[in-house]
Design a protein around this motif. Structure first.
Motif, PDB file in Angstrom:
ATOM      1  N   THR A   1       0.804  -1.212   0.000  1.00 30.63           N
ATOM      2  CA  THR A   1       0.000   0.000   0.000  1.00 30.63           C
ATOM      3  C   THR A   1       0.843   1.270   0.000  1.00 30.63           C
ATOM      4  OG1 THR A   1      -1.755  -1.140   1.194  1.00 30.63           O
ATOM      5  CG2 THR A   1      -1.813   1.252   1.230  1.00 30.63           C
ATOM      6  N   GLY A   2       0.595   2.124  -0.981  1.00 33.57           N
ATOM      7  CA  GLY A   2       1.199   3.442  -1.020  1.00 33.57           C
ATOM      8  C   GLY A   2       2.525   3.558  -1.719  1.00 33.57           C
ATOM      9  N   ARG A   3       3.197   2.440  -2.028  1.00 33.03           N
ATOM     10  CA  ARG A   3       4.527   2.484  -2.618  1.00 33.03           C
ATOM     11  C   ARG A   3       4.541   1.885  -4.015  1.00 33.03           C
ATOM     12  NH1 ARG A   3       9.284   3.092  -0.785  1.00 33.03           N
ATOM     13  NH2 ARG A   3       9.404   3.743  -2.965  1.00 33.03           N
ATOM     14  N   ALA A   4       5.299   2.537  -4.899  1.00 35.36           N
ATOM     15  CA  ALA A   4       5.564   1.963  -6.207  1.00 35.36           C
ATOM     16  C   ALA A   4       6.467   0.738  -6.055  1.00 35.36           C
ATOM     17  CB  ALA A   4       6.227   3.007  -7.105  1.00 35.36           C
ATOM     18  N   THR A   5       6.478  -0.136  -7.051  1.00 35.95           N
ATOM     19  CA  THR A   5       7.321  -1.333  -7.014  1.00 35.95           C
ATOM     20  C   THR A   5       8.791  -0.917  -7.053  1.00 35.95           C
ATOM     21  OG1 THR A   5       5.582  -2.515  -8.207  1.00 35.95           O
ATOM     22  CG2 THR A   5       7.758  -3.541  -8.134  1.00 35.95           C
ATOM     23  N   HIS A   6       9.590  -1.457  -6.106  1.00 40.91           N
ATOM     24  CA  HIS A   6      10.960  -0.964  -5.973  1.00 40.91           C
ATOM     25  C   HIS A   6      11.870  -1.991  -5.316  1.00 40.91           C
ATOM     26  CE1 HIS A   6       8.959  -0.061  -2.147  1.00 40.91           C
ATOM     27  NE2 HIS A   6      10.155  -0.128  -1.577  1.00 40.91           N
ATOM     28  N   VAL A   7      13.166  -1.734  -5.428  1.00 36.36           N
ATOM     29  CA  VAL A   7      14.221  -2.491  -4.747  1.00 36.36           C
ATOM     30  C   VAL A   7      15.099  -1.480  -4.023  1.00 36.36           C
ATOM     31  CG1 VAL A   7      16.254  -3.966  -5.025  1.00 36.36           C
ATOM     32  CG2 VAL A   7      14.227  -4.361  -6.450  1.00 36.36           C
ATOM     33  N   HIS A   8      15.400  -1.755  -2.759  1.00 41.12           N
ATOM     34  CA  HIS A   8      16.262  -0.870  -1.970  1.00 41.12           C
ATOM     35  C   HIS A   8      17.733  -1.254  -2.146  1.00 41.12           C
ATOM     36  CE1 HIS A   8      13.025   0.875   0.616  1.00 41.12           C
ATOM     37  NE2 HIS A   8      12.434  -0.294   0.385  1.00 41.12           N
ATOM     38  N   THR A   9      18.604  -0.276  -1.973  1.00 36.40           N
ATOM     39  CA  THR A   9      20.035  -0.572  -2.034  1.00 36.40           C
ATOM     40  C   THR A   9      20.837   0.354  -1.133  1.00 36.40           C
ATOM     41  OG1 THR A   9      21.927  -0.906  -3.525  1.00 36.40           O
ATOM     42  CG2 THR A   9      20.519   0.988  -3.968  1.00 36.40           C
ATOM     43  N   LYS A  10      21.963  -0.157  -0.667  1.00 35.88           N
ATOM     44  CA  LYS A  10      22.989   0.629   0.003  1.00 35.88           C
ATOM     45  C   LYS A  10      24.338   0.207  -0.561  1.00 35.88           C
ATOM     46  CE  LYS A  10      20.840   1.691   4.446  1.00 35.88           C
ATOM     47  NZ  LYS A  10      21.084   1.799   5.903  1.00 35.88           N
ATOM     48  N   VAL A  11      25.299   1.118  -0.503  1.00 35.85           N
ATOM     49  CA  VAL A  11      26.651   0.828  -0.972  1.00 35.85           C
ATOM     50  C   VAL A  11      27.628   1.159   0.147  1.00 35.85           C
ATOM     51  CG1 VAL A  11      28.446   1.345  -2.653  1.00 35.85           C
ATOM     52  CG2 VAL A  11      26.049   1.285  -3.371  1.00 35.85           C
ATOM     53  N   PHE A  12      28.430   0.153   0.520  1.00 35.59           N
ATOM     54  CA  PHE A  12      29.408   0.311   1.595  1.00 35.59           C
ATOM     55  C   PHE A  12      30.829   0.146   1.046  1.00 35.59           C
ATOM     56  CE2 PHE A  12      25.593  -1.374   3.684  1.00 35.59           C
ATOM     57  CZ  PHE A  12      25.431  -0.477   4.730  1.00 35.59           C
ATOM     58  N   PRO A  13      31.629   1.216   0.995  1.00 34.34           N
ATOM     59  CA  PRO A  13      33.036   1.064   0.613  1.00 34.34           C
ATOM     60  C   PRO A  13      33.849   0.343   1.687  1.00 34.34           C
ATOM     61  CG  PRO A  13      32.305   3.341   0.362  1.00 34.34           C
ATOM     62  CD  PRO A  13      31.267   2.626   1.166  1.00 34.34           C
ATOM     63  N   GLU A  14      33.385   0.418   2.929  1.00 33.08           N
ATOM     64  CA  GLU A  14      34.096  -0.217   4.033  1.00 33.08           C
ATOM     65  C   GLU A  14      33.162  -1.194   4.729  1.00 33.08           C
ATOM     66  OE1 GLU A  14      35.373   2.999   6.477  1.00 33.08           O
ATOM     67  OE2 GLU A  14      36.711   3.837   4.941  1.00 33.08           O
ATOM     68  N   TRP A  15      33.608  -2.427   4.855  1.00 33.28           N
ATOM     69  CA  TRP A  15      32.793  -3.483   5.448  1.00 33.28           C
ATOM     70  C   TRP A  15      33.700  -4.646   5.797  1.00 33.28           C
ATOM     71  CZ3 TRP A  15      32.553  -8.058   2.433  1.00 33.28           C
ATOM     72  CH2 TRP A  15      33.116  -7.929   1.148  1.00 33.28           C
ATOM     73  N   SER A  16      33.220  -5.498   6.679  1.00 37.04           N
ATOM     74  CA  SER A  16      34.013  -6.664   7.076  1.00 37.04           C
ATOM     75  C   SER A  16      33.109  -7.876   7.206  1.00 37.04           C
ATOM     76  CB  SER A  16      34.745  -6.398   8.395  1.00 37.04           C
ATOM     77  OG  SER A  16      33.832  -6.062   9.424  1.00 37.04           O
ATOM     78  N   VAL A  17      33.691  -9.038   6.967  1.00 42.52           N
ATOM     79  CA  VAL A  17      32.952 -10.304   6.991  1.00 42.52           C
ATOM     80  C   VAL A  17      32.845 -10.825   8.418  1.00 42.52           C
ATOM     81  CG1 VAL A  17      32.900 -12.677   6.140  1.00 42.52           C
ATOM     82  CG2 VAL A  17      33.800 -10.834   4.689  1.00 42.52           C
ATOM     83  N   LEU A  18      31.662 -11.284   8.781  1.00 42.35           N
ATOM     84  CA  LEU A  18      31.452 -11.906  10.079  1.00 42.35           C
ATOM     85  C   LEU A  18      31.444 -13.429   9.932  1.00 42.35           C
ATOM     86  CD1 LEU A  18      28.684  -9.546  11.539  1.00 42.35           C
ATOM     87  CD2 LEU A  18      31.157  -9.518  11.982  1.00 42.35           C
ATOM     88  N   PRO A  19      31.740 -14.173  10.999  1.00 42.69           N
ATOM     89  CA  PRO A  19      31.829 -15.639  10.911  1.00 42.69           C
ATOM     90  C   PRO A  19      30.547 -16.320  10.432  1.00 42.69           C
ATOM     91  CG  PRO A  19      32.842 -14.870  12.939  1.00 42.69           C
ATOM     92  CD  PRO A  19      32.167 -13.680  12.330  1.00 42.69           C
ATOM     93  N   ASN A  20      29.389 -15.699  10.631  1.00 44.49           N
ATOM     94  CA  ASN A  20      28.125 -16.331  10.240  1.00 44.49           C
ATOM     95  C   ASN A  20      27.734 -16.040   8.802  1.00 44.49           C
ATOM     96  OD1 ASN A  20      27.412 -13.665  10.424  1.00 44.49           O
ATOM     97  ND2 ASN A  20      25.710 -13.971  11.861  1.00 44.49           N
ATOM     98  N   GLY A  21      28.639 -15.460   8.013  1.00 41.16           N
ATOM     99  CA  GLY A  21      28.343 -15.213   6.603  1.00 41.16           C
ATOM    100  C   GLY A  21      27.628 -13.904   6.343  1.00 41.16           C
TER     101      GLY A  21
END
Length: 359
Positions: free
Chosen positions: A241-261
């Motif tokens: 309700t109320g929103r057009a069809t869409h996909v959200h995104t974020k971009v992280f230049p800095e990030w690290s992997v956690l043991p749980n994937g």
């Protein structure tokens, strides 16, 4: 690979270098903000030739991988395990990836497909982002049913006009019936709530709370390869309700992997939303399981031009020159065999934004 005959234009979404806070939507309000966007837009057009040169290679790479079944890309079609990501991140890889498929020209990885390079404002992340628990994977569909959608998301650095490798592209979306993982039901006291009438929030309901913490479907992140491309397998999103069809995104230049994937996010360079042309939305609306959307006969889908909070409008910028709409191709002979969507984000890799919902 056939091209859809819909008026879909490929866009390049470029983050503003102006380090302002993340409001409910990022349409520039002050004269200074508008002028900053205009100046950055003009400066970014010089990126166009560099990005355009990748067009043919990127389309060819998709056709060969998807239709030719290139070994090493099975993760685009089935549950992905994380064991070989470190090799990807280090810029290594097996030389055997450079293959000739069915007599075609040797290829290695995807290339950015684009025909323009313009700026776009940052828009809201919405209330359904999970700050933790997004798996690092390319296939985010899990067991959700729907029309196959493969996403080819390019990322360039607007300061250099070059593809940006090893930045984490994080995406999340609703399922075919308009629900987000972890948020199945409204608050009990809002079960019979009606959408707001009038104002920026016209058509919206209150956000559903997160009550199922183990659900992860239609959420995931993947680093761009050395050509600045991240690819995903998902389903065409449903509407709510109320929103057009869409996909959200974020971009992280800095990030690290956690043991749980999953990952721990660092600096955030972009928050945005991608959209689909209403012509293809209408076609998908008639397909199962999209016909099972609980508001189909009650309120129906919100068209792009009526998107609440001005999000679709804001995504086009102060002068309407940006385009946040995927360019789509058929994966087979008919729509029901699936689609591949191309879009390119241009980010200011040195920018930093808040990583949480404020609206």
């Amino acid at each position: 690979m056939r091209v859809l005959q819909f008026p879909l234009e490929l866009s390049a979404l470029v983050l503003l270098s102006l380090a302002v806070g993340s409001y409910a939507h990022k349409e520039p309000k002050s004269e200074h903000e508008v002028e900053v966007q205009r100046a950055l837009q003009a400066a970014a057009y010089h990126c166009a030739p560099a990005v355009e040169s990748f067009t043919a290679q990127r389309k060819q790479a998709w056709a060969q991988k998807v239709l030719g079944g290139v070994p090493g890309y099975q993760q685009l079609f089935e549950a992905h395990s994380y064991e070989d990501l470190q090799q990807t991140l280090s810029g290594g890889g097996d030389d055997a990836e450079d293959k000739t498929i069915m007599g075609c020209t040797p290829i290695s990885e995807t290339h950015i497909q684009n025909n323009t390079c313009v700026l776009a404002p940052e828009v809201t992340e919405g209330p359904y982002y999970h700050n933790e628990g997004h798996l690092i994977r390319q296939n985010i569909a899990e067991l959700q049913d729907g029309l196959l959608l493969m996403l080819d998301i390019g990322v360039i650095d607007v300061e250099t006009c070059k593809p940006l490798p090893n930045v984490l592209v994080d995406i999340w979306q609703a399922n075919a019936t308009g629900h987000y993982a972890g948020h199945p039901l409204p608050h009990p006291h809002l079960t019979n709530e009606n959408p707001q009438v009038g104002g920026q929030r016209s058509g919206l309901l209150s956000a559903f709370p997160r009550t199922v913490f183990e659900e992860t479907w239609l959420r995931g992140a993947w680093p761009t390869d050395r050509n600045g491309v991240a690819q995903f397998t998902t389903i065409f999103p449903g509407y709510y309700t109320g929103r057009a069809t869409h996909v959200h995104t974020k971009v992280f230049p800095e990030w690290s992997v956690l043991p749980n994937g999953t990952f721990k996010s660092g600096r955030l360079s972009h928050t945005g939303q991608f959209f689909f042309d209403d012509d293809i939305n209408i076609v998908v609306d008639k397909m199962h399981p999209y016909t099972e959307n609980p508001i189909r006969d009650l309120r129906g889908r919100t068209r792009n031009w009526r998107d609440s909070l001005n999000i679709f409008e804001d995504s086009h910028g102060p002068e309407g020159k940006y385009n946040p709409v995927f360019k789509l191709h058929l994966l087979g002979g008919v729509v029901s065999q699936g689609l591949v969507g191309y879009i390119t984000m241009g980010v200011n890799a040195s920018a930093s934004y808040d990583n949480f919902w404020k609206g």
